[in-house]
Design a protein around this motif. Structure first.
Motif, PDB file in Angstrom:
ATOM      1  N   GLN A   1       6.750  36.602   2.862  1.00  0.00           N
ATOM      2  CA  GLN A   1       6.898  35.654   2.567  1.00  0.00           C
ATOM      3  C   GLN A   1       6.417  36.434   1.168  1.00  0.00           C
ATOM      4  OE1 GLN A   1       8.392  32.197   2.951  1.00  0.00           O
ATOM      5  NE2 GLN A   1       8.556  33.066   1.370  1.00  0.00           N
ATOM      6  N   THR A   2       4.797  36.586   1.073  1.00  0.00           N
ATOM      7  CA  THR A   2       4.369  37.030  -0.342  1.00  0.00           C
ATOM      8  C   THR A   2       4.693  38.355  -0.739  1.00  0.00           C
ATOM      9  OG1 THR A   2       2.160  36.819   1.247  1.00  0.00           O
ATOM     10  CG2 THR A   2       1.694  37.922  -0.629  1.00  0.00           C
ATOM     11  N   LEU A   3       5.585  39.440   0.237  1.00  0.00           N
ATOM     12  CA  LEU A   3       5.747  40.418  -0.681  1.00  0.00           C
ATOM     13  C   LEU A   3       7.516  39.513  -1.367  1.00  0.00           C
ATOM     14  CD1 LEU A   3       5.398  43.451  -0.508  1.00  0.00           C
ATOM     15  CD2 LEU A   3       7.940  43.463   1.753  1.00  0.00           C
ATOM     16  N   LEU A   4       8.295  39.582  -0.195  1.00  0.00           N
ATOM     17  CA  LEU A   4       9.617  39.432  -0.872  1.00  0.00           C
ATOM     18  C   LEU A   4       9.067  38.150  -2.453  1.00  0.00           C
ATOM     19  CD1 LEU A   4      11.363  37.215   2.196  1.00  0.00           C
ATOM     20  CD2 LEU A   4      11.334  39.796   0.708  1.00  0.00           C
ATOM     21  N   GLU A   5       8.047  37.373  -2.790  1.00  0.00           N
ATOM     22  CA  GLU A   5       7.791  36.511  -3.898  1.00  0.00           C
ATOM     23  C   GLU A   5       7.713  37.477  -4.916  1.00  0.00           C
ATOM     24  OE1 GLU A   5       5.472  32.941  -3.098  1.00  0.00           O
ATOM     25  OE2 GLU A   5       7.005  32.367  -1.732  1.00  0.00           O
TER      26      GLU A   5
ATOM     27  N   THR B   1       5.599  29.260  18.403  1.00  0.00           N
ATOM     28  CA  THR B   1       6.897  29.854  19.305  1.00  0.00           C
ATOM     29  C   THR B   1       8.091  28.790  18.769  1.00  0.00           C
ATOM     30  OG1 THR B   1       5.605  30.523  21.586  1.00  0.00           O
ATOM     31  CG2 THR B   1       8.506  29.874  21.537  1.00  0.00           C
ATOM     32  N   ALA B   2       7.461  27.936  18.712  1.00  0.00           N
ATOM     33  CA  ALA B   2       8.496  26.573  18.090  1.00  0.00           C
ATOM     34  C   ALA B   2       8.841  26.776  17.142  1.00  0.00           C
ATOM     35  CB  ALA B   2       7.569  25.492  17.960  1.00  0.00           C
ATOM     36  N   GLY B   3       7.358  26.901  16.321  1.00  0.00           N
ATOM     37  CA  GLY B   3       7.694  27.412  14.441  1.00  0.00           C
ATOM     38  C   GLY B   3       8.627  28.776  14.364  1.00  0.00           C
ATOM     39  N   ALA B   4       8.711  29.610  14.955  1.00  0.00           N
ATOM     40  CA  ALA B   4       9.116  31.437  14.643  1.00  0.00           C
ATOM     41  C   ALA B   4      10.884  31.220  14.219  1.00  0.00           C
ATOM     42  CB  ALA B   4       9.585  31.442  16.414  1.00  0.00           C
ATOM     43  N   ALA B   5      11.728  30.536  14.873  1.00  0.00           N
ATOM     44  CA  ALA B   5      13.263  30.778  13.847  1.00  0.00           C
ATOM     45  C   ALA B   5      12.859  29.894  12.504  1.00  0.00           C
ATOM     46  CB  ALA B   5      14.326  29.588  15.010  1.00  0.00           C
ATOM     47  N   GLN B   6      12.162  28.779  12.004  1.00  0.00           N
ATOM     48  CA  GLN B   6      11.936  28.006  11.106  1.00  0.00           C
ATOM     49  C   GLN B   6      11.705  28.781   9.940  1.00  0.00           C
ATOM     50  OE1 GLN B   6       9.889  24.385  10.789  1.00  0.00           O
ATOM     51  NE2 GLN B   6       9.511  24.293   8.866  1.00  0.00           N
ATOM     52  N   SER B   7      10.187  29.879  10.427  1.00  0.00           N
ATOM     53  CA  SER B   7       9.555  30.720   9.443  1.00  0.00           C
ATOM     54  C   SER B   7      10.426  31.785   9.266  1.00  0.00           C
ATOM     55  CB  SER B   7       8.477  31.876   9.908  1.00  0.00           C
ATOM     56  OG  SER B   7       8.892  31.789  11.345  1.00  0.00           O
ATOM     57  N   CYS B   8      11.466  32.259  10.001  1.00  0.00           N
ATOM     58  CA  CYS B   8      12.023  33.584   9.336  1.00  0.00           C
ATOM     59  C   CYS B   8      13.216  33.201   8.637  1.00  0.00           C
ATOM     60  CB  CYS B   8      13.251  33.884  10.403  1.00  0.00           C
ATOM     61  SG  CYS B   8      11.558  34.982  12.079  1.00  0.00           S
ATOM     62  N   ASP B   9      14.118  31.910   8.954  1.00  0.00           N
ATOM     63  CA  ASP B   9      15.355  30.415   7.915  1.00  0.00           C
ATOM     64  C   ASP B   9      13.834  31.144   6.810  1.00  0.00           C
ATOM     65  OD1 ASP B   9      16.532  30.894   9.591  1.00  0.00           O
ATOM     66  OD2 ASP B   9      15.909  28.448  10.431  1.00  0.00           O
ATOM     67  N   SER B  10      12.642  30.825   6.524  1.00  0.00           N
ATOM     68  CA  SER B  10      12.624  30.877   5.054  1.00  0.00           C
ATOM     69  C   SER B  10      11.944  31.848   4.102  1.00  0.00           C
ATOM     70  CB  SER B  10      10.802  30.475   4.726  1.00  0.00           C
ATOM     71  OG  SER B  10      10.532  30.953   5.951  1.00  0.00           O
ATOM     72  N   LEU B  11      12.412  33.362   5.043  1.00  0.00           N
ATOM     73  CA  LEU B  11      11.693  34.466   3.975  1.00  0.00           C
ATOM     74  C   LEU B  11      13.449  34.368   3.217  1.00  0.00           C
ATOM     75  CD1 LEU B  11      10.284  36.309   7.378  1.00  0.00           C
ATOM     76  CD2 LEU B  11       9.463  34.926   4.842  1.00  0.00           C
ATOM     77  N   LYS B  12      13.202  33.956   2.251  1.00  0.00           N
ATOM     78  CA  LYS B  12      14.910  34.421   1.416  1.00  0.00           C
ATOM     79  C   LYS B  12      14.804  35.835   1.248  1.00  0.00           C
ATOM     80  CE  LYS B  12      16.151  30.173   2.785  1.00  0.00           C
ATOM     81  NZ  LYS B  12      16.790  30.030   3.852  1.00  0.00           N
ATOM     82  N   GLY B  13      16.469  36.516   1.028  1.00  0.00           N
ATOM     83  CA  GLY B  13      15.871  37.499   0.527  1.00  0.00           C
ATOM     84  C   GLY B  13      15.205  38.817   1.582  1.00  0.00           C
TER      85      GLY B  13
END
Length: 443
Positions: A195-199, A44-56
């Motif tokens: 993350q993998t799909l975007l890369e 839960t704590a890392g949810a926002a961070q993980s979404c922010d990392s999805l560039k694109g």
């Protein structure tokens, strides 16, 4: 191998093998210097961070296709996992409704009214629109849920109706988000590793026509398997939508005589000049527990083990939160994406033991003259390349692949599975040595 020895000794051997497996897992842990298990609080704590990392991620439009009989059970888990970080998506079914505050659109509302009124595929649809799910008896629903796959597709009215959704959804996706760079099409039991799909997509020019998916073939049509998910670039989607509009009756007739909607879409794309780029094993059609990571597919020598993983299929709803936590933890602790081998080592292997009651590990080579689980183990151990086995009634099966599998029961007795745990380390080392520079599936 151990035939005729006292049962006490056999049990001792089992304990020793279990210790070997534990030691091997510990070595893997130290080698990679991480644990992939995380608490719900950490997730839960890392949810926002993980979404922010999805560039694109904002450049994608995601279409999730489902059906009325499965939507209430399969959709809710996506709202906290697969779709949690996706800003642009739409849910489509054969029945318009709201599920947990999320609107589900009718994918078939613009199909030719004459087809809806007369084609036998739409008898189920007509009943559904008139009476909702209450239009069907409990016996009908149970019968359809248990329907088997056949050479002509799954034998249920909802499945036969599903083929009509693909071409309309191409047009609806373009109308929903005409400026998206990529359109991603998934099903209600598809899991995407974003993350993998975007890369992976970053290796392609989205201003060019692209159609990416796990390759399948029916007749002379090569197409992307819908369950694995597939990606279509903006120019490619525009081409197929315009082509279909100009040939609407042809594709209605073609759909009516076919059985697979993903094949119908693949033909329309090919007819419009956009061919499929074969994308297995970046996109795959099985869930991790059922996969053989050492087997190529579709005539290409590309075994999943070495490659990055962007999708899985057939995950039950209960598996989504577990896999999402695993993926998020990995992405937070690693600069590189998950490969299939990482998923095997750290998601599946910790659940493999020397034996497991009530479990089917999908061993498939039938062995004759074997009458007990212990004899089945000995048969497997006597074959140098055997890695696992299962026993049900009087049936022993072995396998040269390693799969976790799933809960399984026979008609009267439980399936029992086992693995030759002291061979797993050698297997993983051999597989790693075969990788070289294999990573992405690219043109």
């Amino acid at each position: 191998m151990f035939s005729g020895l006292p049962s006490l000794f056999s049990r001792s051997i089992t304990r020793v093998l279990a210790v070997v497996l534990v030691f091997f897992l510990l070595q893997q842990y130290l080698y990679f210097r991480k644990s992939v298990s995380v608490s719900q609080d950490a997730f839960t704590a890392g949810a926002a961070q993980s979404c922010d990392s999805l560039k694109g991620i904002e450049d994608l439009f995601v279409t999730l296709r489902t059906g009325a009989t499965e939507a209430p059970k399969k959709l809710p888990v996506h709202f906290t996992t697969t779709l949690r970080c996706v800003p642009n998506y739409a849910l489509y079914s054969d029945y318009e409704e709201n599920i947990e505050g999320h609107h589900v659109y009718n994918a078939l509302d613009e199909v030719n009214p004459d087809i809806i009124a007369t084609h036998p595929d739409f008898e189920y649809y007509r009943r559904l629109q008139e009476g909702g799910r209450d239009a069907f008896t409990a016996e009908e629903l149970a019968h359809w849920a248990a329907a088997k796959n056949t050479n002509g597709g799954r034998d249920s009215p909802g499945w036969r109706l599903d083929k009509w959704k693909f071409l309309p959804l191409a047009e609806k996706a373009l109308l929903m988000k005409p400026d998206a760079k990529w359109y991603i099409f998934i099903e209600s039991d598809t899991y995407i590793l974003w993350q993998t799909l975007l890369e992976w997509l970053s290796h392609f020019d989205s201003s060019k026509p692209h159609y990416l998916g796990m390759q399948m073939q029916i007749g002379d049509v090569i197409f992307a398997y819908g369950g694995a998910g597939f990606a279509i670039s903006n120019p490619a989607l525009k081409k197929v939508v315009e082509h279909r509009k100009a040939n609407l009756k042809f594709y209605d007739d073609f759909t009516g005589g076919h059985w697979a909607g993903d094949c119908v879409l693949g033909k329309a794309l090919a007819d419009s000049g956009v061919n499929l780029m074969w994308s297995f094993p970046t996109l795959t059609g099985d869930m991790p527990a059922d996969m053989d990571f050492n087997t190529s597919f579709g005539g290409q020598d590309k075994k999943p083990w070495c490659f990055y993983s962007a999708s899985y299929h057939h995950l039950p709803p209960s598996e989504y939160p577990k896999f999402a936590k695993f993926e998020q933890s990995w992405n937070q602790e690693n600069a590189f994406r998950l490969r299939h081998r990482d998923i095997f080592r750290f998601y599946l292997l910790p659940r493999i033991s020397s034996e497991h009651d009530g479990w089917d590990n999908l061993s498939d080579a039938e062995q004759s003259e074997v009458h007990s689980f212990d004899d089945c183990r000995e048969t497997c151990e006597s074959q140098p390349d055997c890695l696992q086995f299962s026993f049900l009634g009087e049936s022993c099966k072995t396998s040269t692949a390693i799969r976790l599998g799933h809960k399984g029961f026979g008609d009267t007795k439980q399936v029992k599975s086992g693995w030759v745990v002291d061979r797993i380390k050698d297997f993983t080392e051999r597989m790693d040595a075969s990788c070289g520079n294999k990573d992405w599936i690219l043109p």
